[in-house]
Design an enzyme around this catalytic site. Sequence first.
Site: not given
Ligand code: COA
Length: 235
Positions: A115, A135
């Site tokens: 976005e 989302e």
């Molecule tokens: N909100 C809060 N925390 C988030 C986040 C989010 N949207 N995206 C990543 N993080 C945090 C993780 O919890 C992790 O924190 P930690 O180290 O304290 O556990 C850190 O960022 C690193 O992310 P991680 O998940 O370990 O990396 P990854 O490479 O294994 O996976 C993603 C990456 C992007 C696939 C995964 O983090 C994810 O699916 N995030 C959510 C994305 C999402 O739904 N965003 C849209 C929100 S509207």
Amino acid sequence: MSGYETITYEKKNKIAFITLNRPQVLNIYNVRMRDELYEVLGAVKEDSEVYAVILKGAGEKAFCAGADLSEFLSAPSPTGARRSRWLRDVWGRFLSLPQPVIAALHGYVLGSGIEMSMCCDIRIASEDAQFGLPEVALGIIPAAGATQTVPRTIGLGRALDLLLTGRRINAQEALQMKLINRVVLKERLFPEAESLADKIAGWDQCAVRAIKQAVSRGLDLPLEEGLKLEKEIII
Ligand code: COA
């Protein structure tokens, strides 16, 4: 300008660099980032020495992995969370910048990451970029304009494909969909963004700003009114 917690700001040779700077959590967008972006964009808008802006993400893994779910989904209600974002019209500020804004996208570009990039004028991505609007899978509607900006950029069908499936696409598919303008090798991403900004900064700035204004304001108008607008803006 300094003292920011979630972003960094730097100005060099007429180019402003805004970096989302929460690399340990993939540069996710929280209330603090909202406030800091709002402030820095206000300053950039008024700065006649800034000719172009580059928006990028810190760290290896992400431009921005979306909204900070630890804040967003723990709010008393989704409506309350959305309202808290509206307290600062960051997206409006992005769109009101007179200078061209280049988004340099790498790694995860999810939710608010896409976005935010939609509020920029030119989007360059590195080969490792992955795009998605997750989302719908969280049971929420995008809160930073995606339902409006994405279809305006890539068309109705392709936008609904991304918005209703939440599927992730790679940089090549994003390029085919016209979600981004070009794809480069990862190590070339920031140099390419900078060289593009340099090129823009080298032109007559009245012309640059007039073109940006005519295109971005005109797009929402019927052709006849758009042509009238172009005449009014002519420098
Ligand atoms: N909100 C809060 N925390 C988030 C986040 C989010 N949207 N995206 C990543 N993080 C945090 C993780 O919890 C992790 O924190 P930690 O180290 O304290 O556990 C850190 O960022 C690193 O992310 P991680 O998940 O370990 O990396 P990854 O490479 O294994 O996976 C993603 C990456 C992007 C696939 C995964 O983090 C994810 O699916 N995030 C959510 C994305 C999402 O739904 N965003 C849209 C929100 S509207």
